[in-house]
Design a protein around this motif. Sequence first.
Motif, PDB file in Angstrom:
ATOM      1  N   ALA A 149       0.831  -1.206   0.000  1.00 41.39           N
ATOM      2  CA  ALA A 149       0.000   0.000   0.000  1.00 41.39           C
ATOM      3  C   ALA A 149       0.868   1.260   0.000  1.00 41.39           C
ATOM      4  O   ALA A 149       0.578   2.231  -0.706  1.00 41.39           O
ATOM      5  N   VAL A 150       1.938   1.256   0.791  1.00 43.94           N
ATOM      6  CA  VAL A 150       2.847   2.406   0.827  1.00 43.94           C
ATOM      7  C   VAL A 150       3.496   2.611  -0.541  1.00 43.94           C
ATOM      8  O   VAL A 150       3.615   3.745  -1.024  1.00 43.94           O
ATOM      9  N   GLY A 151       3.906   1.516  -1.180  1.00 43.02           N
ATOM     10  CA  GLY A 151       4.497   1.625  -2.508  1.00 43.02           C
ATOM     11  C   GLY A 151       3.537   2.233  -3.514  1.00 43.02           C
ATOM     12  O   GLY A 151       3.920   3.102  -4.320  1.00 43.02           O
ATOM     13  N   ILE A 152       2.277   1.808  -3.477  1.00 45.77           N
ATOM     14  CA  ILE A 152       1.273   2.347  -4.395  1.00 45.77           C
ATOM     15  C   ILE A 152       0.992   3.816  -4.086  1.00 45.77           C
ATOM     16  O   ILE A 152       0.882   4.650  -4.996  1.00 45.77           O
ATOM     17  N   PHE A 166      -5.546   4.423   2.893  1.00 52.80           N
ATOM     18  CA  PHE A 166      -4.751   3.287   3.351  1.00 52.80           C
ATOM     19  C   PHE A 166      -5.593   2.040   3.549  1.00 52.80           C
ATOM     20  O   PHE A 166      -5.188   0.936   3.148  1.00 52.80           O
ATOM     21  N   TYR A 167      -6.749   2.171   4.161  1.00 54.41           N
ATOM     22  CA  TYR A 167      -7.549   0.992   4.485  1.00 54.41           C
ATOM     23  C   TYR A 167      -8.062   0.305   3.221  1.00 54.41           C
ATOM     24  O   TYR A 167      -8.118  -0.926   3.147  1.00 54.41           O
ATOM     25  N   VAL A 168      -8.419   1.102   2.216  1.00 57.63           N
ATOM     26  CA  VAL A 168      -8.839   0.526   0.935  1.00 57.63           C
ATOM     27  C   VAL A 168      -7.663  -0.183   0.275  1.00 57.63           C
ATOM     28  O   VAL A 168      -7.787  -1.324  -0.210  1.00 57.63           O
ATOM     29  N   ASP A 169      -6.496   0.460   0.268  1.00 55.03           N
ATOM     30  CA  ASP A 169      -5.314  -0.148  -0.343  1.00 55.03           C
ATOM     31  C   ASP A 169      -4.910  -1.422   0.394  1.00 55.03           C
ATOM     32  O   ASP A 169      -4.505  -2.408  -0.226  1.00 55.03           O
TER      33      ASP A 169
END
Length: 580
Positions: A149-152, A166-169
Motif C-alpha cells: 500500500a505504501v508503494g502504491i 490506506f484501508y482501501v489499499d
Amino acid sequence: MLQGWIQIALTLLILVAITPFFGNYIARVFQDRKTIFDPILNPIETFIYSLVGVRTKEDMTGWQYARAIVYSNIVMGLLIFFIIMNQGWLPFNPTGVPAPTWDTALHTTISFITNTNQQHYSGETYLSYGSQMLALGYLMFTSAATGLAVGIAFIRGLTGRPLGNFYVDLIRAITRVLLPISIVGAIVFIMAGMPETLAGPIVVPTLENPAIGQAIARGPVAHFEIIKELGENGGGFFAINSAHPFENPNGLTNLIELVAMLSIPSSLIYTYGIYANNIKQAWLVYSIPLTILVAFIIITAIGEYNGNPAVNALLGSPAPNLEGKEVRFGWVQSALYAVFTTATMCGAVNSLHDSFMPDGGFITLSNMFLQIVFGGQGTGTAYLFAYLLLAVFVTGLMVGRTPEFLGRKIEKNEVVLASFLILLVHPIAILIPSAIALAFPDQLAGISNPGFHGLSQVIYEYASAAANNGSGFEGLGDSQPSPFAIATGTPTTVTALWWNLSTCFSLLAGRYIPIVALLLLADSMSRKQAVPFTPGTLRTDTGLFTGITMGVILIMGALTFFPVLALGPVAEAFQIGARG
C-alpha cells in the motif's frame, strides 16, 4: 558449472517475463479498473468497508496515511503479543508448548508486524500452531499488504495523484493480490510435498533406537510458506527455514519460492510506468536493480564455486564451498537464493549465510545496505525513486538545469526528505547499536566467531533488522532457551535479552521512520503544479540518466557502509586468501 549458470539465467528470464503481466494487474487493482476477481470480491470488499466504516472515496494526506498505518499496527501488535504470550492455553497447540519469554514474544511481534520476520527462536519447538498460523500468518498478510500500500501511495504521489486511502489499499492488497496467489501457491506446494496438517509431530522408528524412535515435526506449512515468500516475510515455520525439506522439498519448490519473493517488488516498477504513462522509463529504471542483481549473483556464485582456498590447499584440488548447504540445492541455488532473499528483503534462507565465502557475505550485506535491489515489499520501489529524485537534483546542479521529475520541480523539501531517508536513518539504525554491542562483546554480543567474521555477524544482525529483512548470519547468542530448557531450570542469557530489545529499536526505526518520510515525500510531490517540458528540462527517461542514477546509488548508498565492509568481509577475504 555451465548447468548452474543456465539455472540462474532461466530464473532471471522467468522473472523478467512475468513482470509486465503482474505489473499491469497490480495497476488495474489499485486504479480501480476491472479485473477477473470483481464478481467475487466486490461484494466481499463492500461488506468489509461497511463493517469497519471505511469511506472508500476519501483520500488521505501523507500524515493521515502514516497515522492510519501506525494506529492499525499498534492494535494488531497488541493482539498478536497477547496470543503469543497465552499460547499455552489457547487452541491449536498439540505439543503443549508454553508461553515464550516476554522479550522473545515482544521481539517476535515487532519483527513480524514490520514485515521483517527476524527469528530469535526455533519455530517448531517455541511456538504453537496457533501462534504460527493465526498470529504470525495473519501478520504475514497485513505487513506485506501495508508495504504494498505504501508503494502504491508513493507511486500515486510521485505521478501527481492523491495518495489514496490506506484501508482501501490494505484490503485490496490482501484480497486481490496476496490471497489469490497464496491459495494457488499453497495447493501447488502441497502437491509438491509440503505438509499441511494440524496433527502433532509423528514418531517414527529409527535404526539406532526403534523402540523410542524420533519425533518428526510437521504442521500447516504449505500455506505459511507461500505467503512467506510472496509477501517478502521470510520467517520459517521450522528453525532452518527453507533449508528444511518440509519447507522446500525439491528444485520445483525452490524455483517457485525464488520467483515469488521477487515477483511483486520487480513488478511494481512496471506498475509505476503505467501510472506515469511512460513504460520506457519504467524499463530503464527496472534495469538499475536488475543490473546490480545480476552482478551480485555472479560475484556470490563465483565465490561459492571456487570454494575456500585454505580447504582447497588441503584437498589438493578446487572444490565448491558446500559447508552449510543442502546437497539438493548445491552451490548455485544456494548462492542464487542468498542474493534474492537479501535483495528483496524477504529473509528466507535455504542455506546458512554464516558459512558463505566473504564474497557472499559482502553481497548479502550490500543488498541490505542499499535496499533497492529490488528492495522491500512496496517500500523498495519507493526507495529506488527516492534515489532517482536525488539523482535528478545532483545532475541538475552539475549541468545547470532545473531539477524536475515528471514535470514537477525537485526543491528543498524533497531533497531533505530523500537525504534523511537514505543517508541518515538507515546508518543510525545499524551502526549505533552495532557499536554498543561490539564495545561489550563478552557481555552483550555473544559472538561465536571472533575477528573479522564476528564483526560481520553483528553488523549483519542489525542490518537485517533495519532493512526489515530478517535473515541472519547466526553465531550470536540471540536466542533465549526453549520453554523446555526454562522448565528444567536452565538460566536465560543476558545476550539474548540484549539482542531481543536492541534489534527492536532497529526494527521500528527501519520500518516506520522511512514509511513516514516516503509518504510525506509523495504528498509533497502530489501537490506540485506540473510545468511543461522545455528544451532546458532534464529528461529522466534516457540511458545516460539511468547510468547516473546507478552511480548515485552506489556512491551514496554503498560508501556510507564501506568502512564496516572493509573491516568485515573484505578483511576476512584477505585473511582466508593468506591461509590458502
